[in-house]
Design a protein around this motif. Sequence first.
Motif, PDB file in Angstrom:
ATOM      1  N   MET A 124     100.080  21.443  56.441  1.00  0.00           N
ATOM      2  CA  MET A 124     100.654  22.075  55.276  1.00  0.00           C
ATOM      3  C   MET A 124      99.550  22.462  54.307  1.00  0.00           C
ATOM      4  O   MET A 124      98.651  21.686  54.048  1.00  0.00           O
ATOM      5  CB  MET A 124     101.640  21.142  54.595  1.00  0.00           C
ATOM      6  CG  MET A 124     102.937  20.979  55.352  1.00  0.00           C
ATOM      7  SD  MET A 124     104.075  19.956  54.465  1.00  0.00           S
ATOM      8  CE  MET A 124     104.330  18.704  55.691  1.00  0.00           C
ATOM      9  N   SER A 125      99.667  23.622  53.779  1.00  0.00           N
ATOM     10  CA  SER A 125      98.649  24.132  52.872  1.00  0.00           C
ATOM     11  C   SER A 125      98.922  23.675  51.442  1.00  0.00           C
ATOM     12  O   SER A 125     100.058  23.619  51.002  1.00  0.00           O
ATOM     13  CB  SER A 125      98.655  25.665  52.930  1.00  0.00           C
ATOM     14  OG  SER A 125      97.807  26.175  51.933  1.00  0.00           O
ATOM     15  N   ASP A 126      97.841  23.352  50.726  1.00  0.00           N
ATOM     16  CA  ASP A 126      97.973  22.994  49.319  1.00  0.00           C
ATOM     17  C   ASP A 126      98.102  24.241  48.451  1.00  0.00           C
ATOM     18  O   ASP A 126      98.555  24.170  47.323  1.00  0.00           O
ATOM     19  CB  ASP A 126      96.766  22.185  48.854  1.00  0.00           C
ATOM     20  CG  ASP A 126      96.739  20.810  49.481  1.00  0.00           C
ATOM     21  OD1 ASP A 126      97.811  20.318  49.866  1.00  0.00           O
ATOM     22  OD2 ASP A 126      95.646  20.234  49.591  1.00  0.00           O
ATOM     23  N   ARG A 127      97.684  25.386  48.967  1.00  0.00           N
ATOM     24  CA  ARG A 127      97.712  26.632  48.206  1.00  0.00           C
ATOM     25  C   ARG A 127      98.973  27.410  48.573  1.00  0.00           C
ATOM     26  O   ARG A 127      98.966  28.222  49.485  1.00  0.00           O
ATOM     27  CB  ARG A 127      96.478  27.445  48.512  1.00  0.00           C
ATOM     28  CG  ARG A 127      95.210  26.709  48.099  1.00  0.00           C
ATOM     29  CD  ARG A 127      94.057  27.600  48.182  1.00  0.00           C
ATOM     30  NE  ARG A 127      94.299  28.668  47.200  1.00  0.00           N
ATOM     31  CZ  ARG A 127      93.469  29.634  46.933  1.00  0.00           C
ATOM     32  NH1 ARG A 127      92.340  29.706  47.572  1.00  0.00           N
ATOM     33  NH2 ARG A 127      93.752  30.554  46.049  1.00  0.00           N
ATOM     34  N   PHE A 128     100.033  27.138  47.864  1.00  0.00           N
ATOM     35  CA  PHE A 128     101.306  27.782  48.129  1.00  0.00           C
ATOM     36  C   PHE A 128     101.982  28.081  46.808  1.00  0.00           C
ATOM     37  O   PHE A 128     102.107  27.214  45.951  1.00  0.00           O
ATOM     38  CB  PHE A 128     102.191  26.872  48.988  1.00  0.00           C
ATOM     39  CG  PHE A 128     103.598  27.371  49.155  1.00  0.00           C
ATOM     40  CD1 PHE A 128     103.845  28.550  49.843  1.00  0.00           C
ATOM     41  CD2 PHE A 128     104.658  26.671  48.629  1.00  0.00           C
ATOM     42  CE1 PHE A 128     105.143  29.014  49.998  1.00  0.00           C
ATOM     43  CE2 PHE A 128     105.954  27.118  48.781  1.00  0.00           C
ATOM     44  CZ  PHE A 128     106.191  28.294  49.471  1.00  0.00           C
ATOM     45  N   THR A 154     105.574  29.712  60.768  1.00  0.00           N
ATOM     46  CA  THR A 154     104.394  29.027  61.308  1.00  0.00           C
ATOM     47  C   THR A 154     103.971  27.805  60.492  1.00  0.00           C
ATOM     48  O   THR A 154     103.234  26.968  61.004  1.00  0.00           O
ATOM     49  CB  THR A 154     103.193  29.992  61.389  1.00  0.00           C
ATOM     50  OG1 THR A 154     102.910  30.491  60.078  1.00  0.00           O
ATOM     51  CG2 THR A 154     103.481  31.147  62.323  1.00  0.00           C
ATOM     52  N   THR A 155     104.388  27.710  59.241  1.00  0.00           N
ATOM     53  CA  THR A 155     103.980  26.591  58.388  1.00  0.00           C
ATOM     54  C   THR A 155     105.169  26.042  57.618  1.00  0.00           C
ATOM     55  O   THR A 155     106.214  26.671  57.521  1.00  0.00           O
ATOM     56  CB  THR A 155     102.911  27.025  57.366  1.00  0.00           C
ATOM     57  OG1 THR A 155     103.457  28.065  56.566  1.00  0.00           O
ATOM     58  CG2 THR A 155     101.647  27.503  58.047  1.00  0.00           C
ATOM     59  N   SER A 156     104.973  24.878  57.056  1.00  0.00           N
ATOM     60  CA  SER A 156     105.965  24.253  56.177  1.00  0.00           C
ATOM     61  C   SER A 156     105.300  23.941  54.851  1.00  0.00           C
ATOM     62  O   SER A 156     104.108  23.648  54.800  1.00  0.00           O
ATOM     63  CB  SER A 156     106.496  22.967  56.789  1.00  0.00           C
ATOM     64  OG  SER A 156     107.220  23.228  57.951  1.00  0.00           O
ATOM     65  N   HIS A 157     106.076  23.989  53.794  1.00  0.00           N
ATOM     66  CA  HIS A 157     105.575  23.675  52.460  1.00  0.00           C
ATOM     67  C   HIS A 157     106.562  22.741  51.769  1.00  0.00           C
ATOM     68  O   HIS A 157     107.763  22.797  52.024  1.00  0.00           O
ATOM     69  CB  HIS A 157     105.415  24.952  51.627  1.00  0.00           C
ATOM     70  CG  HIS A 157     104.498  25.945  52.246  1.00  0.00           C
ATOM     71  ND1 HIS A 157     103.123  25.809  52.213  1.00  0.00           N
ATOM     72  CD2 HIS A 157     104.738  27.075  52.933  1.00  0.00           C
ATOM     73  CE1 HIS A 157     102.563  26.814  52.832  1.00  0.00           C
ATOM     74  NE2 HIS A 157     103.531  27.598  53.293  1.00  0.00           N
ATOM     75  N   LEU A 158     106.045  21.905  50.885  1.00  0.00           N
ATOM     76  CA  LEU A 158     106.877  20.963  50.150  1.00  0.00           C
ATOM     77  C   LEU A 158     107.010  21.403  48.698  1.00  0.00           C
ATOM     78  O   LEU A 158     106.031  21.808  48.074  1.00  0.00           O
ATOM     79  CB  LEU A 158     106.262  19.564  50.207  1.00  0.00           C
ATOM     80  CG  LEU A 158     106.052  18.983  51.600  1.00  0.00           C
ATOM     81  CD1 LEU A 158     105.375  17.629  51.498  1.00  0.00           C
ATOM     82  CD2 LEU A 158     107.363  18.878  52.349  1.00  0.00           C
TER      83      LEU A 158
END
Length: 70
Positions: free
Chosen positions: A1-5, A38-42
Amino acid sequence: MSDRFLPHIKQIRAAAHELPDAELWPGEEYIVELKGSTTSHLITFKRASYHSKSRGKTYKWLYEGKMWVS
């Protein structure tokens, strides 16, 4: 998971539909996972208290992050 969202307001609204009742939730925050292709974010919502004239002290969910509007 990316911190830049940076979520879009539509994603915040969709995540808000998954929130439990703030009056009944025992914790101070609730985390919703946004799943992409392709990704998940919280996204984290905090439980905030406020005073209602009709109901006295009550709770609502608060999103404190930045978001895209347009």
